[in-house]
Design a protein around this motif. Structure first.
Motif, short mmCIF file in Angstrom:
data_model
loop_
_atom_site.label_atom_id
_atom_site.label_comp_id
_atom_site.label_asym_id
_atom_site.label_seq_id
_atom_site.Cartn_x
_atom_site.Cartn_y
_atom_site.Cartn_z
N TYR A 280 -22.21 -72.14 19.10
CA TYR A 280 -22.33 -71.99 17.65
C TYR A 280 -21.06 -72.51 16.97
N GLU A 281 -21.22 -73.44 16.06
CA GLU A 281 -20.08 -74.11 15.44
C GLU A 281 -19.48 -73.36 14.26
N ASN A 282 -20.27 -72.51 13.61
CA ASN A 282 -19.84 -71.91 12.35
C ASN A 282 -19.68 -70.40 12.42
N ILE A 283 -19.27 -69.93 13.58
CA ILE A 283 -18.88 -68.53 13.76
C ILE A 283 -17.37 -68.50 13.89
N ASN A 284 -16.74 -67.55 13.21
CA ASN A 284 -15.28 -67.42 13.30
C ASN A 284 -14.94 -66.64 14.57
N LEU A 285 -15.13 -67.31 15.69
CA LEU A 285 -14.88 -66.73 17.01
C LEU A 285 -13.37 -66.74 17.29
N LYS B 147 -28.95 -63.33 20.42
CA LYS B 147 -29.26 -64.50 19.61
C LYS B 147 -29.33 -64.16 18.13
N GLU B 148 -30.00 -63.06 17.77
CA GLU B 148 -30.18 -62.73 16.37
C GLU B 148 -28.85 -62.42 15.68
N ILE B 149 -27.91 -61.85 16.41
CA ILE B 149 -26.59 -61.56 15.85
C ILE B 149 -25.82 -62.86 15.65
N LEU B 150 -25.84 -63.72 16.65
CA LEU B 150 -25.12 -64.99 16.56
C LEU B 150 -25.67 -65.85 15.43
N GLU B 151 -26.97 -65.85 15.26
CA GLU B 151 -27.57 -66.63 14.18
C GLU B 151 -27.19 -66.08 12.81
#
Length: 294
Positions: free
Chosen positions: A199-204, A168-172
């Motif tokens: 998560y909407e704003n991660i460049n996955l 969670k802390e990494i994704l946030e």
């Protein structure tokens, strides 16, 4: 990137420019070859600039590097835990100052001292500035520092691919960070994938999928097709770390080199895997070229 209707595009449309190099290479090569710690051998040492150059000369499309931080905040490319083998040191490199690290010389494949030292991360970034792709591993506990270092080099955002476990802390951190470097989580289950997708704003851009056996969900072809339909590449580790660890249903370098590439890498091609990490880039490239030019 110019692309026809048959083009496979990974990542969200809003990050298209950042991901353009990766997308271009995936569509050109069909399957990308990622090289584990570069290509060492003889007096060329893993996780060094010569090994990274060698990996690209041997047919790799991307190299993997491990990144650590010294006690005084300097970033280096090194896989901690290999200190005894590589440096004849007992202490973990993360407990050393930059002065100590800079004083050390690597030992080569026959255990003799070499002329090579542990590379500073920024020296690697400055060396590879012409569109080379690289995957940053084992740095998830120091993402802020690595991002800060990369931010000095405008070209790096289209070249660096980060990976981490699903935490969670990494994704946030990735969600809130202004710079949207390409990201690939290491996933063991569909539940972990759903968490990342929330998560909407991660460049996955893709997923490193782990399947300890062929019964795992992430080995199922229908599941893989659904994941790819979300605009995600699939990365599999063919590397063989030891006799115990299975990373993807035993479709690995060992079986590919010893029993024939059709028994390992070829089955990954059949499963439409997009990126294969290997310790044998030249053999995989030779087989890939034959496979896709039948």
């Amino acid at each position: 990137m110019s692309c026809n209707n048959n083009c496979f595009m990974v990542g969200k449309e809003k990050y298209r420019d950042i991901n353009s190099l990766l997308n271009k290479k995936i569509n050109e090569k069909k399957v990308l070859i990622a090289v584990h710690r570069g290509s060492p051998g003889g007096n060329i040492i893993e996780n060094t600039i010569p090994a990274y150059h060698n990996s690209l000369r041997l047919g790799g499309d991307m190299f993997e590097m491990d990144v650590i931080k010294s006690t005084d905040g300097i970033l280096y490319t090194f896989h901690d835990g290999t200190e005894r083998r590589n440096l004849k040191e007992e202490d973990n490199i993360k407990t050393m100052s930059s002065e100590k690290i800079d004083s050390l010389f690597y030992y080569n494949s026959i255990g003799a001292p070499s002329e090579f030292k542990v590379e500073r991360f920024e020296d690697v970034v400055k060396e590879f500035n012409k569109g080379e792709l690289y995957n940053i591993d084992r740095a998830w506990d120091i993402f802020p520092e690595v991002f800060e270092a990369l931010n000095k080099y405008d070209y790096a955002i289209g070249q660096a691919l980060f990976k981490s476990p699903v935490k969670k802390e990494i994704l946030e951190f990735l969600e809130k960070n202004e710079k949207k470097y390409m990201y690939m989580p290491i996933v063991y289950s569909l539940e972990e994938i759903e968490e990342v997708l929330s998560y909407e704003n991660i460049n996955l851009v893709g997923l490193e999928i782990i399947a300890k056996d062929t019964e795992c969900d992430l080995f199922n072809d229908d599941v893989l097709d659904r994941l790819k339909s979300k605009g995600l590449f699939l990365w599999v580790n063919a590397i063989t770390l030891d006799k115990e660890i299975v990373l993807y249903g035993k479709l690995d370098d060992n079986i590919s080199v010893i029993e024939g590439p059709e028994n390992g890498w070829g089955k990954l091609f059949e499963k439409k895997i997009d990126i294969i990490q290997t310790d044998w880039p030249s053999l995989l490239k030779e087989y890939r070229d034959k496979y896709f030019n039948k």
